[in-house]
Write an enzyme that holds these catalytic residues in place. Structure first.
Site, PDB file in Angstrom:
ATOM      1  N   GLY A 219       3.429 -20.127  17.472  1.00 63.66           N
ATOM      2  CA  GLY A 219       2.161 -19.847  16.839  1.00 63.66           C
ATOM      3  C   GLY A 219       1.786 -18.378  16.881  1.00 63.66           C
ATOM      4  O   GLY A 219       0.637 -18.022  16.629  1.00 63.66           O
ATOM      5  N   GLY A 263       7.794 -18.483  14.720  1.00 63.64           N
ATOM      6  CA  GLY A 263       8.251 -18.500  13.331  1.00 63.64           C
ATOM      7  C   GLY A 263       7.511 -17.533  12.433  1.00 63.64           C
ATOM      8  O   GLY A 263       8.113 -16.695  11.755  1.00 63.64           O
ATOM      9  N   ARG A 264       6.195 -17.650  12.395  1.00 69.26           N
ATOM     10  CA  ARG A 264       5.404 -16.819  11.482  1.00 69.26           C
ATOM     11  C   ARG A 264       5.587 -15.334  11.790  1.00 69.26           C
ATOM     12  O   ARG A 264       5.693 -14.513  10.873  1.00 69.26           O
ATOM     13  CB  ARG A 264       3.930 -17.189  11.610  1.00 69.26           C
ATOM     14  CG  ARG A 264       3.002 -16.369  10.719  1.00 69.26           C
ATOM     15  CD  ARG A 264       1.545 -16.573  11.121  1.00 69.26           C
ATOM     16  NE  ARG A 264       1.223 -17.972  11.197  1.00 69.26           N
ATOM     17  CZ  ARG A 264       0.846 -18.727  10.161  1.00 69.26           C
ATOM     18  NH1 ARG A 264       0.754 -18.177   8.960  1.00 69.26           N
ATOM     19  NH2 ARG A 264       0.557 -19.998  10.311  1.00 69.26           N
ATOM     20  N   ARG A 300      -1.550 -21.503   0.884  1.00 68.49           N
ATOM     21  CA  ARG A 300      -2.273 -21.313   2.148  1.00 68.49           C
ATOM     22  C   ARG A 300      -3.781 -21.196   1.961  1.00 68.49           C
ATOM     23  O   ARG A 300      -4.551 -21.710   2.758  1.00 68.49           O
ATOM     24  CB  ARG A 300      -1.749 -20.079   2.875  1.00 68.49           C
ATOM     25  CG  ARG A 300      -0.296 -20.220   3.343  1.00 68.49           C
ATOM     26  CD  ARG A 300       0.096 -19.088   4.275  1.00 68.49           C
ATOM     27  NE  ARG A 300      -0.599 -19.187   5.544  1.00 68.49           N
ATOM     28  CZ  ARG A 300      -1.518 -18.343   5.962  1.00 68.49           C
ATOM     29  NH1 ARG A 300      -1.879 -17.308   5.185  1.00 68.49           N
ATOM     30  NH2 ARG A 300      -2.115 -18.516   7.123  1.00 68.49           N
ATOM     31  N   TYR A 304      -5.792 -23.980   3.848  1.00 67.62           N
ATOM     32  CA  TYR A 304      -6.339 -23.541   5.137  1.00 67.62           C
ATOM     33  C   TYR A 304      -7.499 -22.559   5.017  1.00 67.62           C
ATOM     34  O   TYR A 304      -7.981 -22.054   6.032  1.00 67.62           O
ATOM     35  CB  TYR A 304      -5.243 -22.851   5.963  1.00 67.62           C
ATOM     36  CG  TYR A 304      -3.998 -23.648   6.198  1.00 67.62           C
ATOM     37  CD1 TYR A 304      -4.048 -24.935   6.718  1.00 67.62           C
ATOM     38  CD2 TYR A 304      -2.751 -23.106   5.919  1.00 67.62           C
ATOM     39  CE1 TYR A 304      -2.887 -25.652   6.948  1.00 67.62           C
ATOM     40  CE2 TYR A 304      -1.582 -23.811   6.153  1.00 67.62           C
ATOM     41  CZ  TYR A 304      -1.656 -25.089   6.664  1.00 67.62           C
ATOM     42  OH  TYR A 304      -0.513 -25.801   6.894  1.00 67.62           O
ATOM     43  N   CYS A 333      -4.873 -26.284 -12.677  1.00 62.48           N
ATOM     44  CA  CYS A 333      -6.051 -26.956 -13.229  1.00 62.48           C
ATOM     45  C   CYS A 333      -6.885 -27.602 -12.125  1.00 62.48           C
ATOM     46  O   CYS A 333      -7.065 -28.814 -12.075  1.00 62.48           O
ATOM     47  CB  CYS A 333      -5.607 -28.001 -14.253  1.00 62.48           C
ATOM     48  SG  CYS A 333      -6.967 -28.674 -15.230  1.00 62.48           S
TER      49      CYS A 333
END
Length: 403
Positions: A219, A263-264, A300, A304, A333
Site C-alpha cells: 500500500g 505495487g503502486r 480511478r 475512488y 455515457c
C-alpha cells in the site's frame, strides 16, 4: 511530466488517442529506491494487479523485484514475463478450488485468506506448503474501498482464529512457511504500517514458530497532488527495523526473512495518460472540457474519487491561464465520467492534449471496453529516449474476438 510537449503530440499522431506512455527510467529508479531503502532486509514484491503489462513486468524482474499475483491470469502473465515459481506469491481471496489447483500445480506458494479456504487447500494438497493472511486489525488507505484490514473488511483471518487455523494445518499435515498481511492501498504516513507490522510480529511470536518469512504487505503511496509529501522511507525504516530486530531475538528461526508488497509505488509515477480535447462548452454556468479519456480508460476517479494532476498542452503555443474552473470529462455515457473536477486547466481548445500524471498504477489494468470503446495502446519510453509500442490498441474487430 517526463515527456516534452512535442513528443506528446507526436506520440498521439503515431499511436492514436488516448494513449498510455511509460518511462523505463522512472520505473527502474523506483525499483532501485525500494531495494536501497530497505538495505536488503525487506524483500519487495510487485503486485501485478497494479500494472500487468508484460514488458514492464520484465523490467521489474530484471531489477530484482519479486511478484505477487491475485488470479490465475496474473500468474500466467508473470510466467510469460520470466518469473519463476519461487518468485511468485499467490495471495488470493475467495478463490475456487480450480484456482488453488492452478497455483499448486505450478509449485507456487499460496496464501489462504480464511479458515474455509485453508480447509479446501488442505483437502486438495495434503502435506503442502502454505501461507496465511492475517487481519491485524489496523487498516489504512486513500479510500474506504481499498482499506483491506481492520473491522469491516473481507480480507484475512481474525487473529482470534489462529488456534483453529493451527488445527486445520495439523489435520492436513500442512507446512506453514509464511504469514502475510495487507492494510490497504496508498498510505503516505508510516505510522499505521509500522503499527500493523508490530501487531503481526506479536501474533507470529505467540502462535506460529518456525516460519520462513513474514510479509508486511503493501500500500506504499506516491504523491498524486503537487506539493504532497512523499512517503518517508527513513521513518519507515526507523519504525520497522527495531521491531524486526526484537522479533528475531525472540523467534526460534533466526534465518526468518521479511517481505513487502509496494505495487503502486513502483509503477504509478512511471505512467502518463494522454488524451485529446474534442469539445469545450459552458452549461448552466459550468465549464466542461470534453476529452476522449472516459472512465473505460482511467477508472480511478469514478471508482475512488481519486485525484490526478491533469495538464493542458497546446501545439506551438502556450496555454493561457484562466480564473474559470472547469471539469475535465470523458466520452462515456454517464454523468460520473469525470477525470478532474473544478480545475484551473486554462483556456482549453479543441485539439489540445490533456496529460494525466501518475497513471502507471491501476490505470490500464482497470481499463475496459465499456460503451464498446477500445482500450488504448501502451508505449514505453526507453532509457535511450526511444519510444516502443508495448501493447497495441484495441480495434473494432477485437470487440468481436470472443463471440
Amino acid at each position: 511530466m517526463f515527456l516534452q510537449k512535442d513528443e506528446a503530440f507526436q506520440l498521439l499522431a503515431d499511436f492514436g488517442s488516448p494513449l498510455y506512455v511509460y518511462s523505463e527510467g522512472i520505473l527502474r529508479e523506483r525499483c532501485g529506491e525500494l531495494l536501497e531503502a530497505f538495505e536488503g532486509r525487506i524483500k519487495p514484491s510487485f503486485s501485478a494487479k497494479a500494472n500487468s503489462n508484460l514488458h514492464l513486468l520484465r523490467i521489474i524482474r530484471e531489477e530484482g523485484i519479486g511478484a505477487d499475483a491475485v488470479s490465475p491470469g496474473e500468474i500466467f502473465i508473470l510466467e510469460r514475463a520470466g518469473f519463476e515459481s519461487g518468485e511468485i506469491f499467490y495471495i488470493c481471496n475467495n478463490a475456487s478450488e480450480e484456482e488453488l489447483r492452478f497455483a499448486i500445480d505450478r509449485d507456487i506458494l499460496v496464501s489462504v485468506d480464511s479458515l474455509s479456504q485453508l480447509e479446501t487447500f488442505g483437502r486438495i494438497n495434503r502435506g503442502g506448503s502454505v501461507a496465511l493472511r492475517i487481519n491485524p486489525g489496523v487498516g489504512a488507505g486513500h479510500c474506504d474501498k481499498v482499506v483491506t484490514a481492520g473491522c469491516g473488511t473481507k480480507f484475512g483471518i481474525d487473529p482470534a482464529c489462529c488456534g483453529e487455523a493451527k488445527k486445520i494445518i495439523a489435520k492436513y499435515e500442512l507446512k506453514l512457511i509464511g504469514i502475510n498481511q495487507h492494510i490497504g492501498s496508498l498510505f503516505l504516513d508510516a505510522g499505521p504500517y509500522v503499527k500493523a507490522a508490530g501487531i503481526l510480529l506479536s501474533i507470529v511470536l505467540k502462535h506460529f514458530p518456525g516460519l520462513d518469512f513474514v510479509d508486511f504487505g503493501g500500500g506504499f503511496g506516491v504523491p498524486y497532488k503537487e506539493g504532497e509529501r512523499r512517503l518517508d522511507f527513513g521513518a519507515l525504516r526507523d519504525g520497522l527495523f527495531p521491531l524486526m530486530d526484537s522479533f528475531v531475538e525472540r523467534y526460534d528461526n533466526k534465518y526468518v526473512h521479511f517481505k513487502c508488497e509496494p505495487g503502486r509505488y513502483i509503477a504509478a509515477e512511471c505512467g502518463l495518460l494522454l488524451g485529446t480535447v474534442n469539445a469545450v462548452k459552458e452549461s448552466f454556468g459550468k465549464r466542461y472540457v470534453g476529452t476522449d479519456l472516459g472512465f473505460n480508460v482511467l477508472m480511478r476517479r469514478v471508482l475512488y474519487n481519486s485525484y490526478h494532476e491533469a495538464r493542458l498542452l497546446r501545439r506551438g503555443a502556450a496555454v493561457q491561464r484562466s480564473a474559470v474552473l472547469a471539469d475535465v470529462v470523458g466520452d462515456i455515457c454517464e454523468s460520473g465520467d469525470v477525470i478532474a473536477e473544478s480545475r484551473p486547466v486554462g483556456d482549453a481548445r479543441k485539439g489540445d492534449v490533456i496529460a494525466v500524471e501518475n497513471a502507471g498504477a491501476y490505470g490500464y489494468s482497470m481499463a475496459s471496453n465499456y460503451n464498446s470503446r477500445m482500450r488504448p495502446a501502451e508505449v514505453l519510453m526507453t532509457q535511450r529516449g526511444e519510444f516502443k509500442l508495448i501493447r497495441a490498441a484495441d480495434t473494432l474487430e477485437s470487440l468481436l474476438a470472443n463471440f
